[in-house]
Design an enzyme around this catalytic site. Structure first.
Site, PDB file in Angstrom:
ATOM      1  N   SER A 241       1.903  -1.191   0.327  1.00  0.00           N
ATOM      2  CA  SER A 241       1.480  -2.591   0.415  1.00  0.00           C
ATOM      3  C   SER A 241       2.033  -3.376  -0.759  1.00  0.00           C
ATOM      4  O   SER A 241       2.137  -2.847  -1.880  1.00  0.00           O
ATOM      5  CB  SER A 241      -0.042  -2.683   0.393  1.00  0.00           C
ATOM      6  OG  SER A 241      -0.443  -4.038   0.218  1.00  0.00           O
TER       7      SER A 241
ATOM      8  N   TYR B 288      -8.385  -0.661  -2.652  1.00  0.00           N
ATOM      9  CA  TYR B 288      -7.340  -0.446  -1.640  1.00  0.00           C
ATOM     10  C   TYR B 288      -5.965  -0.324  -2.311  1.00  0.00           C
ATOM     11  O   TYR B 288      -5.193   0.605  -2.018  1.00  0.00           O
ATOM     12  CB  TYR B 288      -7.362  -1.623  -0.663  1.00  0.00           C
ATOM     13  CG  TYR B 288      -6.163  -1.756   0.241  1.00  0.00           C
ATOM     14  CD1 TYR B 288      -6.051  -0.996   1.403  1.00  0.00           C
ATOM     15  CD2 TYR B 288      -5.148  -2.667  -0.047  1.00  0.00           C
ATOM     16  CE1 TYR B 288      -4.956  -1.134   2.241  1.00  0.00           C
ATOM     17  CE2 TYR B 288      -4.053  -2.813   0.781  1.00  0.00           C
ATOM     18  CZ  TYR B 288      -3.956  -2.050   1.925  1.00  0.00           C
ATOM     19  OH  TYR B 288      -2.875  -2.189   2.756  1.00  0.00           O
TER      20      TYR B 288
HETATM   21  P1  NAP Z   1      -4.502  -2.118  11.858  1.00  0.00           P
HETATM   22  O1  NAP Z   1      -4.014  -3.171  12.790  1.00  0.00           O
HETATM   23  O2  NAP Z   1      -5.822  -2.247  11.222  1.00  0.00           O
HETATM   24  O3  NAP Z   1      -4.394  -0.705  12.601  1.00  0.00           O
HETATM   25  C1  NAP Z   1      -4.757   0.433  11.899  1.00  0.00           C
HETATM   26  C2  NAP Z   1      -4.328   1.654  12.670  1.00  0.00           C
HETATM   27  O4  NAP Z   1      -4.679   2.810  11.905  1.00  0.00           O
HETATM   28  C3  NAP Z   1      -5.024   1.785  13.999  1.00  0.00           C
HETATM   29  O5  NAP Z   1      -4.179   2.427  14.908  1.00  0.00           O
HETATM   30  C4  NAP Z   1      -6.208   2.674  13.656  1.00  0.00           C
HETATM   31  O6  NAP Z   1      -6.667   3.413  14.774  1.00  0.00           O
HETATM   32  C5  NAP Z   1      -5.613   3.594  12.617  1.00  0.00           C
HETATM   33  N1  NAP Z   1      -6.620   4.105  11.699  1.00  0.00           N
HETATM   34  C6  NAP Z   1      -7.327   3.421  10.785  1.00  0.00           C
HETATM   35  N2  NAP Z   1      -8.188   4.220  10.157  1.00  0.00           N
HETATM   36  C7  NAP Z   1      -8.020   5.446  10.689  1.00  0.00           C
HETATM   37  C8  NAP Z   1      -8.625   6.699  10.464  1.00  0.00           C
HETATM   38  N3  NAP Z   1      -9.602   6.868   9.566  1.00  0.00           N
HETATM   39  N4  NAP Z   1      -8.208   7.763  11.185  1.00  0.00           N
HETATM   40  C9  NAP Z   1      -7.239   7.603  12.110  1.00  0.00           C
HETATM   41  N5  NAP Z   1      -6.628   6.455  12.367  1.00  0.00           N
HETATM   42  C10 NAP Z   1      -7.011   5.378  11.663  1.00  0.00           C
HETATM   43  O7  NAP Z   1      -3.473  -1.888  10.667  1.00  0.00           O
HETATM   44  P2  NAP Z   1      -2.214  -2.766  10.201  1.00  0.00           P
HETATM   45  O8  NAP Z   1      -2.698  -4.042   9.663  1.00  0.00           O
HETATM   46  O9  NAP Z   1      -1.157  -2.726  11.223  1.00  0.00           O
HETATM   47  O10 NAP Z   1      -1.758  -1.890   8.933  1.00  0.00           O
HETATM   48  C11 NAP Z   1      -0.984  -0.722   9.070  1.00  0.00           C
HETATM   49  C12 NAP Z   1      -0.655  -0.212   7.676  1.00  0.00           C
HETATM   50  O11 NAP Z   1       0.010  -1.230   6.951  1.00  0.00           O
HETATM   51  C13 NAP Z   1      -1.894   0.153   6.861  1.00  0.00           C
HETATM   52  O12 NAP Z   1      -1.622   1.294   6.069  1.00  0.00           O
HETATM   53  C14 NAP Z   1      -2.099  -1.062   5.984  1.00  0.00           C
HETATM   54  O13 NAP Z   1      -2.752  -0.741   4.778  1.00  0.00           O
HETATM   55  C15 NAP Z   1      -0.670  -1.495   5.745  1.00  0.00           C
HETATM   56  N6  NAP Z   1      -0.526  -2.912   5.411  1.00  0.00           N
HETATM   57  C16 NAP Z   1      -0.931  -3.879   6.295  1.00  0.00           C
HETATM   58  C17 NAP Z   1      -0.792  -5.226   5.945  1.00  0.00           C
HETATM   59  C18 NAP Z   1      -1.202  -6.334   6.869  1.00  0.00           C
HETATM   60  O14 NAP Z   1      -1.216  -7.506   6.441  1.00  0.00           O
HETATM   61  N7  NAP Z   1      -1.523  -6.075   8.104  1.00  0.00           N
HETATM   62  C19 NAP Z   1      -0.257  -5.563   4.696  1.00  0.00           C
HETATM   63  C20 NAP Z   1       0.144  -4.555   3.837  1.00  0.00           C
HETATM   64  C21 NAP Z   1       0.008  -3.231   4.210  1.00  0.00           C
HETATM   65  P3  NAP Z   1      -8.238   3.332  15.195  1.00  0.00           P
HETATM   66  O15 NAP Z   1      -8.533   1.932  15.534  1.00  0.00           O
HETATM   67  O16 NAP Z   1      -8.374   4.283  16.316  1.00  0.00           O
HETATM   68  O17 NAP Z   1      -8.979   3.815  13.965  1.00  0.00           O
END
Ligand code: NAP
Length: 263
Positions: free
Chosen positions: A157, A170
């Site tokens: 991130s 985080y």
């Molecule tokens: P998201 O839309 O919240 O989706 C999260 C995914 O991870 C879902 O498929 C969820 O499945 C799975 N997941 C979460 N907790 C889990 C657990 N305990 N066990 C198994 N699966 C789990 O996430 P996103 O925003 O696309 O982010 C993806 C990655 O990018 C993350 O690592 C996040 O920290 C990073 N990131 C995101 C952003 C942003 O702005 N979106 C910015 C910087 C970094 P379930 O629903 O089944 O749990």
């Protein structure tokens, strides 16, 4: 159309490869799974519990002529990695008669969104368990399946470089992930396996805040391009790292934040 896509897959740069994208039922992971499948990879679409969402990602991939299967395993609980690899190996074996995993994308993660004063030991432990401990042991376990020339891509991130006190715990876990990248990159060099981090900025993952125009306008201001990231903006960077064009890049942090870190 289906024929066109099918042809595209057969000539894709990841044809014959297999990939696991953790947390690919939605958001960045979902876009990454779709993109890797479009390049020809057989993709394991993982999530914790929401089988319908994972199956929907698989269906989207199959509709384009790609190959994928879903794998359910909650990360951050005892036995998580065992559960994940049991299902992964079964799925790979059924489809490829082997358990080779060429590409691992550690994407699943949870955010905090809690003021530093309000972070409890329980929340802290949960963030560490899902965002740092699980990826470490997933890498450790995956190394029995990843061949020479494989790829490990860790979704970090921009908050590892851009201060936001609401996400201190985080961000600490994502800093740990960057250490996972650094040290495993050295460890796996002799096997020609590359290990890199990708650091997204604010990325539209479909949560309700991205339906609020005022909030989106404010978030857009962090990027020099004055927009929020789309999940495909990040997925395309992951796909680059997964391919042969990125063979000389390892141990790196790729800033995929639309210039958010430029200040
Ligand atoms: P998201 O839309 O919240 O989706 C999260 C995914 O991870 C879902 O498929 C969820 O499945 C799975 N997941 C979460 N907790 C889990 C657990 N305990 N066990 C198994 N699966 C789990 O996430 P996103 O925003 O696309 O982010 C993806 C990655 O990018 C993350 O690592 C996040 O920290 C990073 N990131 C995101 C952003 C942003 O702005 N979106 C910015 C910087 C970094 P379930 O629903 O089944 O749990």
């Amino acid at each position: 159309m289906a024929h066109h896509h099918h042809h595209h897959h057969r000539s894709g740069k990841l044809t014959g490869k297999t990939a696991l994208v953790t947390g690919s039922s939605r958001g960045i992971g979902r876009a990454t799974a779709i993109r890797l499948a479009r390049e020809g990879a057989l993709v394991a679409v993982h999530c914790s519990r929401n089988r319908e969402a994972a199956d929907e990602t698989v269906a989207t991939i199959e509709k384009e002529g790609g190959r994928a299967f879903s794998v359910l395993a909650e990360l951050g609980v005892p036995g998580d990695v065992h559960e994940l690899f049991l299902a992964l190996e079964r799925g790979l074996k059924e489809r490829t008669d082997a358990t080779t995993l060429d590409i691992l994308v550690n994407n699943a993660g949870v955010m905090g969104g809690v003021a530093p004063e309000e972070v409890t030991p329980e929340l802290f432990d949960r963030l560490v368990a899902v965002n740092a401990k699980a990826p470490f042991f997933i890498v450790q376990r995956a190394l029995t399946l990843i061949p020479d020339g494989g790829r490990i891509i860790n979704i970090s991130s921009g908050l590892t470089r851009f201060a936001n006190p609401q996400e201190v715990a985080y961000a600490m876990t994502k800093g740990a992930m960057d250490q996972l990248t650094l040290h495993f990159a050295k460890h796996l060099g002799s096997r020609n396996i590359t290990v890199n981090s990708v650091g997204p900025g604010i990325t539209n993952n479909g949560t309700p805040v991205f339906d609020n125009p005022e909030a989106v306008a404010q978030m857009a201001g962090y990027s020099v391009f004055n927009r929020v990231g789309e999940v495909t903006d990040v997925a395309d960077v992951v796909a680059f790292l997964a391919g042969d064009d990125a063979r000389w890049i390892t141990g790196s942090y790729l800033d995929a934040s639309g210039g958010t870190l430029l200040g």
